[in-house]
Design a protein around this motif. Structure first.
Motif, PDB file in Angstrom:
ATOM      1  N   PHE A   1      -8.723  -0.175   1.935  1.00 33.22           N
ATOM      2  CA  PHE A   1      -8.702  -0.667   0.555  1.00 33.22           C
ATOM      3  C   PHE A   1      -9.748   0.161  -0.192  1.00 33.22           C
ATOM      4  O   PHE A   1     -10.576   0.806   0.435  1.00 33.22           O
ATOM      5  CB  PHE A   1      -9.122  -2.141   0.442  1.00 33.22           C
ATOM      6  CG  PHE A   1      -8.335  -3.133   1.256  1.00 33.22           C
ATOM      7  CD1 PHE A   1      -7.110  -2.820   1.834  1.00 33.22           C
ATOM      8  CD2 PHE A   1      -8.831  -4.422   1.427  1.00 33.22           C
ATOM      9  CE1 PHE A   1      -6.399  -3.761   2.571  1.00 33.22           C
ATOM     10  CE2 PHE A   1      -8.132  -5.361   2.161  1.00 33.22           C
ATOM     11  CZ  PHE A   1      -6.920  -5.035   2.734  1.00 33.22           C
ATOM     12  N   GLU A   2      -9.737   0.032  -1.537  1.00 36.89           N
ATOM     13  CA  GLU A   2     -10.721   0.796  -2.315  1.00 36.89           C
ATOM     14  C   GLU A   2     -12.143   0.570  -1.793  1.00 36.89           C
ATOM     15  O   GLU A   2     -12.948   1.501  -1.719  1.00 36.89           O
ATOM     16  CB  GLU A   2     -10.638   0.412  -3.797  1.00 36.89           C
ATOM     17  CG  GLU A   2     -11.472   1.335  -4.662  1.00 36.89           C
ATOM     18  CD  GLU A   2     -11.593   0.860  -6.091  1.00 36.89           C
ATOM     19  OE1 GLU A   2     -10.925  -0.126  -6.459  1.00 36.89           O
ATOM     20  OE2 GLU A   2     -12.384   1.478  -6.831  1.00 36.89           O
ATOM     21  N   ASN A   3     -12.463  -0.686  -1.425  1.00 38.06           N
ATOM     22  CA  ASN A   3     -13.827  -1.003  -0.987  1.00 38.06           C
ATOM     23  C   ASN A   3     -13.933  -1.291   0.501  1.00 38.06           C
ATOM     24  O   ASN A   3     -14.934  -1.862   0.946  1.00 38.06           O
ATOM     25  CB  ASN A   3     -14.354  -2.210  -1.772  1.00 38.06           C
ATOM     26  CG  ASN A   3     -14.683  -1.842  -3.199  1.00 38.06           C
ATOM     27  OD1 ASN A   3     -15.092  -0.722  -3.485  1.00 38.06           O
ATOM     28  ND2 ASN A   3     -14.481  -2.785  -4.112  1.00 38.06           N
ATOM     29  N   LEU A   4     -12.906  -0.966   1.266  1.00 36.65           N
ATOM     30  CA  LEU A   4     -12.940  -1.275   2.710  1.00 36.65           C
ATOM     31  C   LEU A   4     -12.585  -0.061   3.559  1.00 36.65           C
ATOM     32  O   LEU A   4     -11.459   0.433   3.516  1.00 36.65           O
ATOM     33  CB  LEU A   4     -11.966  -2.423   3.031  1.00 36.65           C
ATOM     34  CG  LEU A   4     -11.839  -2.775   4.523  1.00 36.65           C
ATOM     35  CD1 LEU A   4     -13.156  -3.302   5.081  1.00 36.65           C
ATOM     36  CD2 LEU A   4     -10.725  -3.790   4.752  1.00 36.65           C
ATOM     37  N   TYR A   5     -13.575   0.387   4.311  1.00 31.87           N
ATOM     38  CA  TYR A   5     -13.362   1.453   5.292  1.00 31.87           C
ATOM     39  C   TYR A   5     -13.302   0.799   6.668  1.00 31.87           C
ATOM     40  O   TYR A   5     -14.084  -0.111   6.949  1.00 31.87           O
ATOM     41  CB  TYR A   5     -14.512   2.457   5.249  1.00 31.87           C
ATOM     42  CG  TYR A   5     -14.579   3.205   3.935  1.00 31.87           C
ATOM     43  CD1 TYR A   5     -14.009   4.459   3.804  1.00 31.87           C
ATOM     44  CD2 TYR A   5     -15.182   2.634   2.813  1.00 31.87           C
ATOM     45  CE1 TYR A   5     -14.047   5.147   2.595  1.00 31.87           C
ATOM     46  CE2 TYR A   5     -15.223   3.304   1.600  1.00 31.87           C
ATOM     47  CZ  TYR A   5     -14.640   4.550   1.495  1.00 31.87           C
ATOM     48  OH  TYR A   5     -14.673   5.215   0.292  1.00 31.87           O
ATOM     49  N   VAL A   6     -12.383   1.240   7.520  1.00 31.37           N
ATOM     50  CA  VAL A   6     -12.269   0.682   8.864  1.00 31.37           C
ATOM     51  C   VAL A   6     -12.313   1.826   9.875  1.00 31.37           C
ATOM     52  O   VAL A   6     -11.577   2.810   9.756  1.00 31.37           O
ATOM     53  CB  VAL A   6     -10.969  -0.130   9.042  1.00 31.37           C
ATOM     54  CG1 VAL A   6     -10.916  -0.735  10.452  1.00 31.37           C
ATOM     55  CG2 VAL A   6     -10.872  -1.247   8.001  1.00 31.37           C
ATOM     56  N   CYS A   7     -13.191   1.682  10.873  1.00 34.02           N
ATOM     57  CA  CYS A   7     -13.317   2.666  11.950  1.00 34.02           C
ATOM     58  C   CYS A   7     -12.792   2.028  13.231  1.00 34.02           C
ATOM     59  O   CYS A   7     -13.046   0.858  13.494  1.00 34.02           O
ATOM     60  CB  CYS A   7     -14.784   3.048  12.149  1.00 34.02           C
ATOM     61  SG  CYS A   7     -15.583   3.617  10.639  1.00 34.02           S
ATOM     62  N   GLY A   8     -12.055   2.795  14.032  1.00 33.47           N
ATOM     63  CA  GLY A   8     -11.584   2.255  15.300  1.00 33.47           C
ATOM     64  C   GLY A   8     -10.192   2.732  15.633  1.00 33.47           C
ATOM     65  O   GLY A   8      -9.640   3.608  14.967  1.00 33.47           O
TER      66      GLY A   8
ATOM     67  N   LYS B   1      -2.442  -6.904  -1.961  1.00 34.83           N
ATOM     68  CA  LYS B   1      -1.094  -6.762  -2.526  1.00 34.83           C
ATOM     69  C   LYS B   1      -1.217  -6.038  -3.853  1.00 34.83           C
ATOM     70  O   LYS B   1      -1.985  -6.466  -4.711  1.00 34.83           O
ATOM     71  CB  LYS B   1      -0.448  -8.145  -2.732  1.00 34.83           C
ATOM     72  CG  LYS B   1       1.018  -8.048  -3.151  1.00 34.83           C
ATOM     73  CD  LYS B   1       1.666  -9.413  -3.295  1.00 34.83           C
ATOM     74  CE  LYS B   1       1.819  -9.732  -4.764  1.00 34.83           C
ATOM     75  NZ  LYS B   1       2.700 -10.906  -4.970  1.00 34.83           N
ATOM     76  N   ASN B   2      -0.501  -4.945  -3.986  1.00 32.95           N
ATOM     77  CA  ASN B   2      -0.524  -4.131  -5.208  1.00 32.95           C
ATOM     78  C   ASN B   2      -1.955  -3.810  -5.648  1.00 32.95           C
ATOM     79  O   ASN B   2      -2.288  -3.875  -6.833  1.00 32.95           O
ATOM     80  CB  ASN B   2       0.259  -4.838  -6.322  1.00 32.95           C
ATOM     81  CG  ASN B   2       1.684  -5.151  -5.895  1.00 32.95           C
ATOM     82  OD1 ASN B   2       2.269  -4.415  -5.098  1.00 32.95           O
ATOM     83  ND2 ASN B   2       2.235  -6.255  -6.372  1.00 32.95           N
ATOM     84  N   GLY B   3      -2.802  -3.543  -4.656  1.00 35.76           N
ATOM     85  CA  GLY B   3      -4.165  -3.120  -4.946  1.00 35.76           C
ATOM     86  C   GLY B   3      -5.182  -4.227  -5.168  1.00 35.76           C
ATOM     87  O   GLY B   3      -6.352  -3.954  -5.430  1.00 35.76           O
ATOM     88  N   GLY B   4      -4.771  -5.486  -5.056  1.00 39.15           N
ATOM     89  CA  GLY B   4      -5.716  -6.592  -5.250  1.00 39.15           C
ATOM     90  C   GLY B   4      -5.839  -7.423  -3.972  1.00 39.15           C
ATOM     91  O   GLY B   4      -4.831  -7.708  -3.320  1.00 39.15           O
TER      92      GLY B   4
ATOM     93  N   ASP C   1      10.464  -7.402  -3.317  1.00 39.29           N
ATOM     94  CA  ASP C   1      10.832  -6.131  -2.687  1.00 39.29           C
ATOM     95  C   ASP C   1      10.080  -4.930  -3.256  1.00 39.29           C
ATOM     96  O   ASP C   1       9.921  -3.920  -2.587  1.00 39.29           O
ATOM     97  CB  ASP C   1      12.349  -5.918  -2.793  1.00 39.29           C
ATOM     98  CG  ASP C   1      12.842  -5.023  -1.654  1.00 39.29           C
ATOM     99  OD1 ASP C   1      12.243  -5.094  -0.556  1.00 39.29           O
ATOM    100  OD2 ASP C   1      13.780  -4.249  -1.864  1.00 39.29           O
ATOM    101  N   ASN C   2       9.562  -5.066  -4.484  1.00 37.52           N
ATOM    102  CA  ASN C   2       8.833  -3.917  -5.059  1.00 37.52           C
ATOM    103  C   ASN C   2       7.322  -3.998  -4.827  1.00 37.52           C
ATOM    104  O   ASN C   2       6.567  -3.196  -5.376  1.00 37.52           O
ATOM    105  CB  ASN C   2       9.161  -3.768  -6.549  1.00 37.52           C
ATOM    106  CG  ASN C   2       8.931  -5.053  -7.308  1.00 37.52           C
ATOM    107  OD1 ASN C   2       8.591  -6.083  -6.707  1.00 37.52           O
ATOM    108  ND2 ASN C   2       9.089  -4.998  -8.617  1.00 37.52           N
ATOM    109  N   ASP C   3       6.887  -4.953  -4.000  1.00 35.64           N
ATOM    110  CA  ASP C   3       5.446  -5.082  -3.733  1.00 35.64           C
ATOM    111  C   ASP C   3       4.971  -4.030  -2.729  1.00 35.64           C
ATOM    112  O   ASP C   3       5.735  -3.546  -1.903  1.00 35.64           O
ATOM    113  CB  ASP C   3       5.121  -6.472  -3.163  1.00 35.64           C
ATOM    114  CG  ASP C   3       5.133  -7.534  -4.241  1.00 35.64           C
ATOM    115  OD1 ASP C   3       4.887  -7.190  -5.416  1.00 35.64           O
ATOM    116  OD2 ASP C   3       5.402  -8.708  -3.910  1.00 35.64           O
ATOM    117  N   LYS C   4       3.665  -3.756  -2.843  1.00 33.94           N
ATOM    118  CA  LYS C   4       3.013  -2.842  -1.910  1.00 33.94           C
ATOM    119  C   LYS C   4       1.925  -3.643  -1.198  1.00 33.94           C
ATOM    120  O   LYS C   4       1.010  -4.168  -1.831  1.00 33.94           O
ATOM    121  CB  LYS C   4       2.397  -1.696  -2.723  1.00 33.94           C
ATOM    122  CG  LYS C   4       1.934  -0.531  -1.902  1.00 33.94           C
ATOM    123  CD  LYS C   4       1.613   0.666  -2.832  1.00 33.94           C
ATOM    124  CE  LYS C   4       1.021   1.803  -2.035  1.00 33.94           C
ATOM    125  NZ  LYS C   4      -0.401   1.581  -1.687  1.00 33.94           N
TER     126      LYS C   4
END
Lengths: 205, 64
Positions: free
Chosen positions: A160-167, B34-37, B51-54
């Protein structure tokens, strides 16, 4: 005796001044957290905040940065003592507490970079979810470093923008695979290096 | 729907909770965007997927 500049003399020069004014929190001081803390202390990260509730026991010694003198001590205190001997010129704050859903956000509120270094996957999830609610904390977490499969399977990813995961995402206990110093330390190295990159304002893995 | 970078066909509307269970995740060991949040765990049951979700699902395994 020595001083901060002598200890960090072999660092990347332009990094040292930035590292000196940085502060990093580490949640969990087992195989990951104890090794991350020692690495960041060696390179002179100005302040480390170390959080764990547990005491050092014999089964920790196959991978965690403690020795037989530390048996029975709180990991927070045992690690603070060691850091004091490795690099006494940085600040180390410790908190001996169990991190839960209710207290996680408050404990780490003053830190923009937090290492998730727990063993238990539920607690990994609790911490990460609690800290991600606050949109400006970068979390460097770990998931999977058991056994002695190829070291090259352990990766750092920005999930995620603020989550890095190592492993490598392969479970330890449930898969019947043990945890051993080399791969745990490799994963800790991934986390520590990502922390350095974030301190240097590099967000790319 | 796109899940961890892979396209998955969603046959019907489904809650995030049901989707995670169907895919074999333990919901107490994940973090989901979901969708960046970020989606809080309290909302897993009410969060409906289209169906259009990420989706990005991080699975935490034991060891440390």
């Amino acid at each position: 005796m020595t001083d901060y500049d002598s200890i960090t003399a072999r660092n990347v020069p332009e990094a040292t001044t930035v590292l000196k004014s940085a502060k990093v929190a580490i949640a969990g001081l087992g195989g990951l957290g104890s090794n991350i803390a020692v690495m960041l202390a060696r390179i002179g990260v100005g302040k480390l905040f170390l959080v764990d509730f547990d005491k050092v026991e014999p089964s920790n010694l196959n991978r965690q940065h403690y020795n037989t003198k530390h048996l029975g001590m709180y990991k927070t205190e045992a690690l603070k003592n060691q850091i004091g001997l490795i690099n006494p010129f940085i600040e180390t704050e410790i908190l001996t507490i169990k991190v839960e859903e209710e207290n996680a956000a408050e404990i780490f509120a003053d830190y923009r970079i937090v290492c998730e270094a727990f063993d238990n996957p539920q607690y990994k999830s609790i911490l990460v979810n609690a800290l991600l609610q606050n949109g400006n904390t970068k979390i460097v977490a770990a998931s999977g470093m058991a056994g002695f499969d190829s070291a090259n399977r352990i990766k750092t990813e920005c999930r995620f923008e603020n989550l890095y995961v190592c492993g490598d995402y392969v479970p330890a206990a449930e898969g019947g695979i043990g945890l051993m110093a080399p791969r745990v330390a490799i994963c800790a190295g991934h986390q520590a290096n990502m922390v350095v990159r974030l301190i240097m304002n590099i967000k790319k893995v | 729907m796109c899940v961890n970078g892979i396209q998955i066909a969603l046959e019907r509307q489904i809650s995030l909770q049901d989707f995670l269970l169907k895919e074999g995740y333990n919901t107490s060991r994940v973090a989901v965007e979901k969708n960046g949040g970020i989606i809080s765990k309290k909302s897993f049951e009410t969060e409906m997927l289209n169906d259009n979700d990420k989706l990005e699902i991080v699975n935490f395994v034991g060891g440390g």
